[in-house]
Design a protein around this motif. Sequence first.
Motif, mmCIF file in Angstrom:
data_model
loop_
_atom_site.group_PDB
_atom_site.id
_atom_site.type_symbol
_atom_site.label_atom_id
_atom_site.label_comp_id
_atom_site.label_asym_id
_atom_site.label_seq_id
_atom_site.Cartn_x
_atom_site.Cartn_y
_atom_site.Cartn_z
ATOM 1 N N ILE A 311 23.724 -39.259 -15.889
ATOM 2 C CA ILE A 311 25.621 -38.477 -15.316
ATOM 3 C C ILE A 311 25.999 -39.778 -14.565
ATOM 4 O O ILE A 311 25.271 -41.176 -14.584
ATOM 5 N N LEU A 312 27.378 -39.937 -14.803
ATOM 6 C CA LEU A 312 28.205 -40.566 -14.480
ATOM 7 C C LEU A 312 29.143 -39.757 -13.597
ATOM 8 O O LEU A 312 30.055 -38.427 -14.002
ATOM 9 N N LEU A 313 28.786 -40.792 -11.935
ATOM 10 C CA LEU A 313 30.030 -39.639 -10.757
ATOM 11 C C LEU A 313 30.862 -40.483 -10.307
ATOM 12 O O LEU A 313 30.870 -42.528 -10.521
ATOM 13 N N ALA A 314 32.810 -39.854 -10.911
ATOM 14 C CA ALA A 314 33.397 -40.884 -10.203
ATOM 15 C C ALA A 314 34.152 -40.816 -8.878
ATOM 16 O O ALA A 314 34.196 -39.343 -8.252
ATOM 17 N N GLY A 315 34.473 -41.200 -8.187
ATOM 18 C CA GLY A 315 35.180 -41.312 -6.502
ATOM 19 C C GLY A 315 35.727 -42.628 -6.256
ATOM 20 O O GLY A 315 36.139 -43.474 -6.563
#
Length: 462
Positions: A311-315
């Motif tokens: 999974i990839l999270l962006a913030g």
Amino acid sequence: MNHSVRKAGWVALMAGALLVGGGACGGDDSPSSDGGMQADAGTPPDAGTKLPAEEGRALAVSNGGLVVVGSTEANLATTGVDLLVRRYTASGEVDTSFGTQGSVVLDFEGPAKGPISGQREQDDRADTVAVLADGSLLVAGFARGGSASDSRDFAVVKLKANGQLDTSFNKTGRSRLHFGEDNAVDFVGTLRSILPLADGRFYVGGFLTKSDGLDEDFAVIRYNADGSLDTTFKSAGSPSGSWIGGAYTDAEAVQGMVLQGSSVVLGGGDHFAAVRITSSGSQDLTFGTSGLAKSEGGQAHALVARPNGGILLAGERQDVQVGGTKHGVLKLVAYTADGKPDVTFGPAGVRELTAPAGVLDVVDVSGLRIQADGKILVYADVYAKPVLFRLQANGDLDTSFGVDGMVRWPETQLAVPLFIRSTTGPKLALLGNQAFVTDANIYASGFFPDENARLLLKSTGL
């Protein structure tokens, strides 16, 4: 029917092959807006005409058109802020075949059970939408629980493809989930993500916190297709049908969900947190470290599946020292399928963009997509100036895209899609791997994504 549960203690970007799966944006949680979506997107209002303030919070492609959900103050004096669903045609005009002249306005009628005060009814808002295979819509957000507080209950609505309430869902087409004792205003919650399952059931995810707002916890609920809570989904310490992650001390909110076999991975909020929940409703403690994946610093507002099963999270992370000055920077965190840092993406699975200078001062991230070629698209608000980043699969900026890997356009301060507003200024359209800027107020069909597309979105939260 209201379920009562006890628990202790748009600037919008059109995008061909782009996704923030109809989900809600991060950032502002205020229940109303003074934004002002045009009632007729194609015709400017007459001078002196004052339209009700409206706010778009999430988008989805439906029947060749665009569904926008959010809130409206059309009935402010009587029912407060109401939940709004509106559909536009591919040319950007209101689709009058949907709902009532293109819109569905729903009021959840005050507290979940019993009077709390004599003040006017309370605010309702939609934060996320999903289109099902038969064209019907699931819409979710919150219904405010009491005028003397900021209490909020989970709200879910199911509409037929024509915008009519689907009364096979909870007998009324709507469901309201109240936490705490009857009439109590102890909890604040909202739903920001919907994940339909092949058998008709679906997950909704968001956050739940005490009304003091000191700690936000992951919250995920599983519903049956008929709108009843799926009570086979249960976890110790949480009401049947739910998993509430109260074991952490930071602010966690479900900004996205991904299926892994029969389990669901959810993530978002402080320290880019993610957890995996089994189909029975228990937390998978083999995921991450003792059941939690996290990366210290910053806050995640979007989550997608990676081609390798991770999974990839962006913030963003604020107060990063660059050249002796503190800046906000774009932060991406990659985890393996088991929630471990994916070191092939960067040290500890992390990429923080600190160069060139044009990437600095990111204040909010709300859009994330991995293209078919593995490149990553991230939408961010950089001090009210929308920016679209494109990165290589390894997290490096794709300098062949825009200028230094970025497409920018001027400050807008609009909370609704520009292409359905009668307003001046550039509009950005993305088709495949190409970006176009147009000054047309109404997008021609050539700019509109096809049925398989999704939309990258941003609400400025006015």
